[in-house]
Design an enzyme around this catalytic site. Structure first.
Site, PDB file in Angstrom:
ATOM      1  CG  ASP A 168       3.759  12.611  12.023  1.00 49.41           C
ATOM      2  OD1 ASP A 168       3.896  13.746  11.510  1.00 49.41           O
ATOM      3  OD2 ASP A 168       4.070  11.557  11.431  1.00 49.41           O
TER       4      ASP A 168
ATOM      5  CG  LEU B 165      -2.002  -1.079   1.269  1.00 50.30           C
ATOM      6  CD1 LEU B 165      -2.794  -0.959   2.562  1.00 50.30           C
ATOM      7  CD2 LEU B 165      -2.918  -0.987   0.068  1.00 50.30           C
TER       8      LEU B 165
END
Length: 391
Positions: free
Chosen positions: A156, A45
């Site tokens: 993040d 992916l």
């Protein structure tokens, strides 16, 4: 100079102080390993700085999962991510860690997650309505308030790490690899996370930051969504990033922030920072985005994008802002039936941002077939990559 003035989080300050050591002492954490033979890789992916990500099948129940194979990093960093994911398991809109496995030969660890049907944010954000943005921002805040209440900073937050299954209006906050436990007075690494979302505290090397770092990053996301400007602050490097921020928020408040915390600014800023007045948010409104901008949106944004981390809204305060009144009202009316409080697994086709839909091939062998975990696929075939995959 006598050094920076200490700072403590306004909320959830002593959460980890009041918990047993084993809750936050991730270096002493003993990982319980699952069976890697339970999983077969299907396709790649995406990849990031610290990992490669695959779609896989759990052959014990035929469910799709996502396998994040970690690149060689310090063992304590891997343990930190695992411990944080385990501590947060079941929290609202937190990606669910389903299993942890390791290849017996290479000893490479891999994290197994629930599968989320994600739409590339660069495509999705262009289609979102004003209400959609309010709704999804509120869902992110649920995750942030929960992790903060558990004594954890994500560090993040960015579009790439927010998976949205728009069809089912489900959201998951992913990638906890940079997350950290908050301890008041501790000095943290400022060299973390993506440049465009770095808070001012990181850019001026102030190490005693806290959960409020996540709120700056959320503000950057909100600005990019309502103004359709991605990324909102687009610096060429970390120095230019602060200059871009100062050109909008002004240099007067920046110097006020630096003085308040007795921060010594890098001399390189002397030649590039200049003097700038504070600009109005309205200057970013135009015919293509005006339907997404409202007085309450700008007020909310203004309370997030503040130099002084102490003056930013907390996640809980943000959830009580008028910007979310319609969302809160609707969720109360529906009894939150469509807004799961926990991380219910989501059936899906792709998880990483930037992945185009492609036909799912047959499983291609066990986890050991990963190019990261072992030298070759057992079937002698490479694992196919999803087109357009990125992280």
């Amino acid at each position: 100079m006598s050094g920076p003035v200490p700072s403590r989080a306004r909320v959830y300050t002593d959460v980890n102080t009041h918990r047993p050591r084993e809750y936050w002492d991730y270096e002493s954490h003993v990982v319980e390993w699952g069976n890697q033979d339970d999983y077969q890789l299907v396709r790649k992916l995406g990849r990031g700085k610290y990992s490669e990500v695959f779609e896989a099948i759990n052959i014990t129940n035929n469910e799709k999962v996502v396998v994040k194979i970690l690149k060689p990093v310090k063992k304590k960093k891997i343990k930190r991510e695992i411990k944080i994911l385990e501590n947060l398991r079941g929290g609202p809109n937190i990606i669910t860690l389903a299993d942890i496995v390791k290849d017996p030969v290479s000893r490479t660890p891999a994290l197994v997650f629930e599968h989320v049907n994600n739409t590339d944010f660069k495509q999705l954000y262009q289609t979102l309505t004003d209400y959609d943005i309010r709704f999804y921002m509120y869902e992110i805040l649920k995750a942030l308030d929960y992790c903060h209440s558990m004594g954890i900073m994500h560090r993040d937050v960015k579009p790439h790490n927010v998976m949205i299954d728009h069809e089912h209006r489900k959201l998951r906050l992913i990638d906890w690899g940079l997350a950290e436990f908050y301890h008041p007075g501790q000095e943290y690494n400022v060299r973390v996370a993506s440049r465009y979302f770095k808070g001012p505290e990181l850019l001026v090397d102030y190490q005693m930051y806290d959960y409020s770092l996540d709120m700056w990053r959320l503000g950057c996301m909100l600005a990019s969504m309502i103004f359709r400007k991605e990324p909102f602050f687009h610096g060429r490097d970390n120095y230019d990033q602060l200059v871009r921020i100062a050109k909008f928020l002004g240099t007067e408040d920046l110097y006020g922030y630096i003085d308040k915390y007795n921060i010594e600014l890098d001399p390189r800023f002397n030649d590039i920072l200049g003097r700038h007045s504070r600009k109005r948010w309205e200057r970013f409104v135009h015919s293509e985005n005006q339907h997404l901008v409202s007085p309450e949106a700008l007020d909310f944004l203004d309370k997030l994008l503040r130099y002084d981390h102490q003056s930013r809204l907390t996640a809980r305060e943000a959830m009580e802002h008028p910007y979310f009144y319609t969302v809160v009202k609707d969720q109360a009316r529906m009894g939150s039936s469509s807004m799961p409080g926990g991380s219910t697994p989501v059936s899906s086709a792709n998880v990483m941002s930037g992945i185009s839909s492609v036909p799912t091939p047959s499983p291609l062998g066990p986890l050991a077939g990963s190019p990261v975990i072992a030298a070759a696929n057992p079937l002698g075939m490479p694992v196919p990559a999803a087109t357009g995959a990125q992280q």
